[in-house]
Structure formats: structure tokens, C-alpha cells
Design a protein around this motif. Structure first.
Motif, PDB file in Angstrom:
ATOM      1  N   UNK A 177    -104.227  23.539 123.650  1.00 56.11           N
ATOM      2  CA  UNK A 177    -104.300  23.219 122.238  1.00 56.11           C
ATOM      3  C   UNK A 177    -105.141  24.195 121.444  1.00 56.11           C
ATOM      4  N   UNK A 178    -105.630  25.238 122.098  1.00 55.40           N
ATOM      5  CA  UNK A 178    -106.423  26.244 121.394  1.00 55.40           C
ATOM      6  C   UNK A 178    -105.480  27.121 120.574  1.00 55.40           C
ATOM      7  N   UNK A 179    -105.957  27.513 119.389  1.00 61.15           N
ATOM      8  CA  UNK A 179    -105.117  28.227 118.427  1.00 61.15           C
ATOM      9  C   UNK A 179    -105.777  29.541 118.049  1.00 61.15           C
ATOM     10  N   UNK A 180    -104.957  30.568 117.884  1.00 62.82           N
ATOM     11  CA  UNK A 180    -105.420  31.910 117.536  1.00 62.82           C
ATOM     12  C   UNK A 180    -104.917  32.312 116.161  1.00 62.82           C
ATOM     13  N   UNK A 210    -110.266  23.774 115.173  1.00 59.68           N
ATOM     14  CA  UNK A 210    -110.949  25.056 115.323  1.00 59.68           C
ATOM     15  C   UNK A 210    -109.916  26.120 115.633  1.00 59.68           C
ATOM     16  N   UNK A 211    -110.250  27.339 115.223  1.00 57.72           N
ATOM     17  CA  UNK A 211    -109.317  28.454 115.372  1.00 57.72           C
ATOM     18  C   UNK A 211    -110.080  29.641 115.941  1.00 57.72           C
ATOM     19  N   UNK A 212    -109.462  30.302 116.916  1.00 53.95           N
ATOM     20  CA  UNK A 212    -110.040  31.455 117.600  1.00 53.95           C
ATOM     21  C   UNK A 212    -109.435  32.755 117.072  1.00 53.95           C
ATOM     22  N   UNK A 213    -110.156  33.829 117.273  1.00 56.40           N
ATOM     23  CA  UNK A 213    -109.615  35.182 117.156  1.00 56.40           C
ATOM     24  C   UNK A 213    -110.080  35.934 118.391  1.00 56.40           C
ATOM     25  N   UNK A 214    -109.248  36.822 118.896  1.00 57.85           N
ATOM     26  CA  UNK A 214    -109.625  37.672 120.020  1.00 57.85           C
ATOM     27  C   UNK A 214    -109.338  39.116 119.630  1.00 57.85           C
ATOM     28  N   UNK A 215    -110.345  39.972 119.846  1.00 58.07           N
ATOM     29  CA  UNK A 215    -110.309  41.337 119.335  1.00 58.07           C
ATOM     30  C   UNK A 215    -110.802  42.287 120.416  1.00 58.07           C
ATOM     31  N   UNK A 216    -110.161  43.420 120.545  1.00 61.69           N
ATOM     32  CA  UNK A 216    -110.657  44.451 121.464  1.00 61.69           C
ATOM     33  C   UNK A 216    -112.053  44.879 121.007  1.00 61.69           C
ATOM     34  N   UNK A 217    -112.979  45.047 121.938  1.00 61.06           N
ATOM     35  CA  UNK A 217    -114.375  45.335 121.580  1.00 61.06           C
ATOM     36  C   UNK A 217    -114.573  46.583 120.727  1.00 61.06           C
ATOM     37  N   UNK A 218    -113.674  47.556 120.819  1.00 62.23           N
ATOM     38  CA  UNK A 218    -113.835  48.776 120.029  1.00 62.23           C
ATOM     39  C   UNK A 218    -113.015  48.776 118.737  1.00 62.23           C
ATOM     40  N   UNK A 260    -116.063  38.761 111.001  1.00 61.65           N
ATOM     41  CA  UNK A 260    -117.341  38.449 110.338  1.00 61.65           C
ATOM     42  C   UNK A 260    -117.116  38.004 108.894  1.00 61.65           C
ATOM     43  N   UNK A 261    -116.232  38.708 108.179  1.00 62.26           N
ATOM     44  CA  UNK A 261    -115.962  38.331 106.778  1.00 62.26           C
ATOM     45  C   UNK A 261    -115.330  36.944 106.680  1.00 62.26           C
ATOM     46  N   UNK A 262    -114.604  36.551 107.696  1.00 66.67           N
ATOM     47  CA  UNK A 262    -113.993  35.219 107.721  1.00 66.67           C
ATOM     48  C   UNK A 262    -115.008  34.122 108.032  1.00 66.67           C
ATOM     49  N   UNK A 263    -116.210  34.507 108.438  1.00 66.59           N
ATOM     50  CA  UNK A 263    -117.218  33.527 108.807  1.00 66.59           C
ATOM     51  C   UNK A 263    -117.052  33.006 110.223  1.00 66.59           C
ATOM     52  N   UNK A 264    -116.300  33.719 111.049  1.00 62.03           N
ATOM     53  CA  UNK A 264    -116.114  33.305 112.438  1.00 62.03           C
ATOM     54  C   UNK A 264    -117.378  33.630 113.227  1.00 62.03           C
ATOM     55  N   UNK A 265    -117.715  32.754 114.163  1.00 59.00           N
ATOM     56  CA  UNK A 265    -118.906  33.017 114.963  1.00 59.00           C
ATOM     57  C   UNK A 265    -118.501  33.640 116.299  1.00 59.00           C
ATOM     58  N   UNK A 266    -119.279  34.615 116.756  1.00 54.98           N
ATOM     59  CA  UNK A 266    -118.979  35.250 118.047  1.00 54.98           C
ATOM     60  C   UNK A 266    -119.084  34.235 119.182  1.00 54.98           C
ATOM     61  N   UNK A 267    -118.150  34.310 120.129  1.00 52.60           N
ATOM     62  CA  UNK A 267    -118.159  33.419 121.290  1.00 52.60           C
ATOM     63  C   UNK A 267    -118.234  34.210 122.585  1.00 52.60           C
ATOM     64  N   UNK A 268    -118.512  35.513 122.507  1.00 54.96           N
ATOM     65  CA  UNK A 268    -118.676  36.332 123.702  1.00 54.96           C
ATOM     66  C   UNK A 268    -117.392  37.003 124.149  1.00 54.96           C
ATOM     67  N   UNK A 326    -110.095  42.387 128.503  1.00 58.48           N
ATOM     68  CA  UNK A 326    -111.399  41.878 128.071  1.00 58.48           C
ATOM     69  C   UNK A 326    -111.496  42.009 126.546  1.00 58.48           C
ATOM     70  N   UNK A 327    -111.710  40.900 125.886  1.00 58.59           N
ATOM     71  CA  UNK A 327    -111.711  40.845 124.425  1.00 58.59           C
ATOM     72  C   UNK A 327    -112.942  40.119 123.903  1.00 58.59           C
ATOM     73  N   UNK A 328    -113.315  40.437 122.677  1.00 59.57           N
ATOM     74  CA  UNK A 328    -114.363  39.696 121.978  1.00 59.57           C
ATOM     75  C   UNK A 328    -113.717  38.451 121.372  1.00 59.57           C
ATOM     76  N   UNK A 329    -114.289  37.291 121.634  1.00 63.34           N
ATOM     77  CA  UNK A 329    -113.743  36.037 121.119  1.00 63.34           C
ATOM     78  C   UNK A 329    -114.606  35.586 119.926  1.00 63.34           C
ATOM     79  N   UNK A 330    -113.931  34.978 118.968  1.00 62.61           N
ATOM     80  CA  UNK A 330    -114.575  34.424 117.772  1.00 62.61           C
ATOM     81  C   UNK A 330    -114.003  33.046 117.524  1.00 62.61           C
ATOM     82  N   UNK A 331    -114.752  32.235 116.798  1.00 66.25           N
ATOM     83  CA  UNK A 331    -114.361  30.847 116.559  1.00 66.25           C
ATOM     84  C   UNK A 331    -114.774  30.427 115.162  1.00 66.25           C
ATOM     85  N   UNK A 332    -113.911  29.670 114.515  1.00 68.51           N
ATOM     86  CA  UNK A 332    -114.248  29.042 113.235  1.00 68.51           C
ATOM     87  C   UNK A 332    -113.719  27.614 113.259  1.00 68.51           C
TER      88      UNK A 332
END
Length: 173
Positions: A97-100, A133-141, A150-158, A167-173
Motif C-alpha cells: 500500500x506504499x505509494x510513490x 503518506x507518499x514516498x519519493x525515491x531518488x538516486x543519491x547523486x 526538500x521543496x515539497x517538504x518531504x522528510x529524508x528516510x535514509x 540504492x536510493x535516497x527515500x523521502x516521505x510526506x
């Protein structure tokens, strides 16, 4: 069909007539290098037509979709915004049920805030539909997409390779 609107963009289903623009976006390494576990450019115009068909099929299950981001002022498709279930890591099916939320824009649309605006609209669309809640996953570079998060107000999740085979940087809002 228009899915939602913001001040500067219409977010809508893809049209067959968008195929040349889709190919122009995804044939570019500077766009495609950030996408998928094994990035590759779109090989030809036929692949664009096939992508449009797949994306429109995914968009039939509300509130999810892979949509065209059309600039109101010019009618030009700036790129893609998506709101989709994240895959189950074990078999690639819809996960828990997680959404990106995600975005892919043509380089001629970069640097004008259109990715942030379209993604913010997609997040609001998801929240209005009851997604908690909604996730984003982004390549670290991928500095530009990290800034969008960051502009969306998403918090880093590691960092994670949980959903995709990279391997991706995860964010959550």
C-alpha cells in the motif's frame, strides 16, 4: 482527461499525439540516467507509443497514474508526473500500500519549478483520495530531484534498495 491542474500546468492522460515528445524526453541520457535499476534511453519512436499505452493503462486505477505535465502557457508537454504503488520487493507486484510520487521532465523544462509544482499537485491529489503518506525515491547523486523533495517538504528516510534494485535516497510526506 485532465486529472488535476495547478497555476502553471495541466496534468492529464497521455495522448497518442504526445509520442514525439515522449520519445524526445526519454531518448536523452540526461533524463533516463536517473530512471530504473538499469537506466537506458528509449530506443525509438515505437517505444514511446508503447510507453503511452502502458502509462494510460496504469492511470485507469484511481487515484494512481503516470501522467503528462502540460504547460498551460504554451501547451508543451514538459514531462511526466506519477503517483503509483511502490512494488513489493519480493516479486515486483503492488506492495504494502506504499505509494510513490515521481517526476521526469525534458531538459527544456528544468529549473523553472515545474517538477515541484506538478509533484505537489500529485501529492495533494493522493491525499484528497485518502492516501496517508507518499514516498519519493531518488538516486543519491540526482541533486535536482533531491532539491525537489526538500521543496515539497518531504522528510529524508535514509538510503534503501527496498523497492527497486538500486540504492536510493527515500523521502516521505
Amino acid at each position: 482527461m485532465v486529472v488535476f491542474e495547478t497555476d502553471r500546468v495541466l496534468v492529464r492522460d497521455w495522448l497518442d499525439a504526445d509520442g514525439d515528445r515522449v520519445f524526445d524526453i526519454y531518448r536523452r541520457w540526461e533524463v533516463s540516467r536517473w530512471l530504473g535499476a538499469a537506466p537506458r534511453v528509449m530506443p525509438d519512436r515505437d517505444a514511446a507509443s508503447a510507453a503511452i499505452a502502458r502509462w494510460n493503462e496504469r492511470s485507469r486505477t484511481a487515484p494512481y497514474g503516470v501522467w503528462a505535465v502540460e504547460e498551460r502557457a504554451t501547451g508543451t508537454v514538459a514531462g511526466t508526473v506519477l503517483l503509483v504503488p511502490l512494488p513489493d520487493p519480493s516479486d515486483g507486484s503492488a506492495g504494502r500500500g506504499e505509494v510513490e510520487v515521481g517526476w521526469h521532465l525534458h531538459p527544456d523544462a528544468w529549473g523553472r519549478g515545474l517538477a515541484t509544482e506538478a509533484a505537489r499537485g500529485a501529492i495533494e491529489h493522493g491525499f484528497k483520495a485518502g492516501i496517508g503518506e507518499i514516498h519519493a525515491v531518488v538516486r543519491p547523486d540526482n541533486i535536482a530531484s533531491l532539491a525537489v523533495c526538500r521543496r515539497l517538504g518531504m522528510r529524508p528516510a535514509g538510503r534503501t534498495s527496498r523497492w527497486y534494485d538500486a540504492e536510493l535516497e527515500a523521502f516521505l510526506i
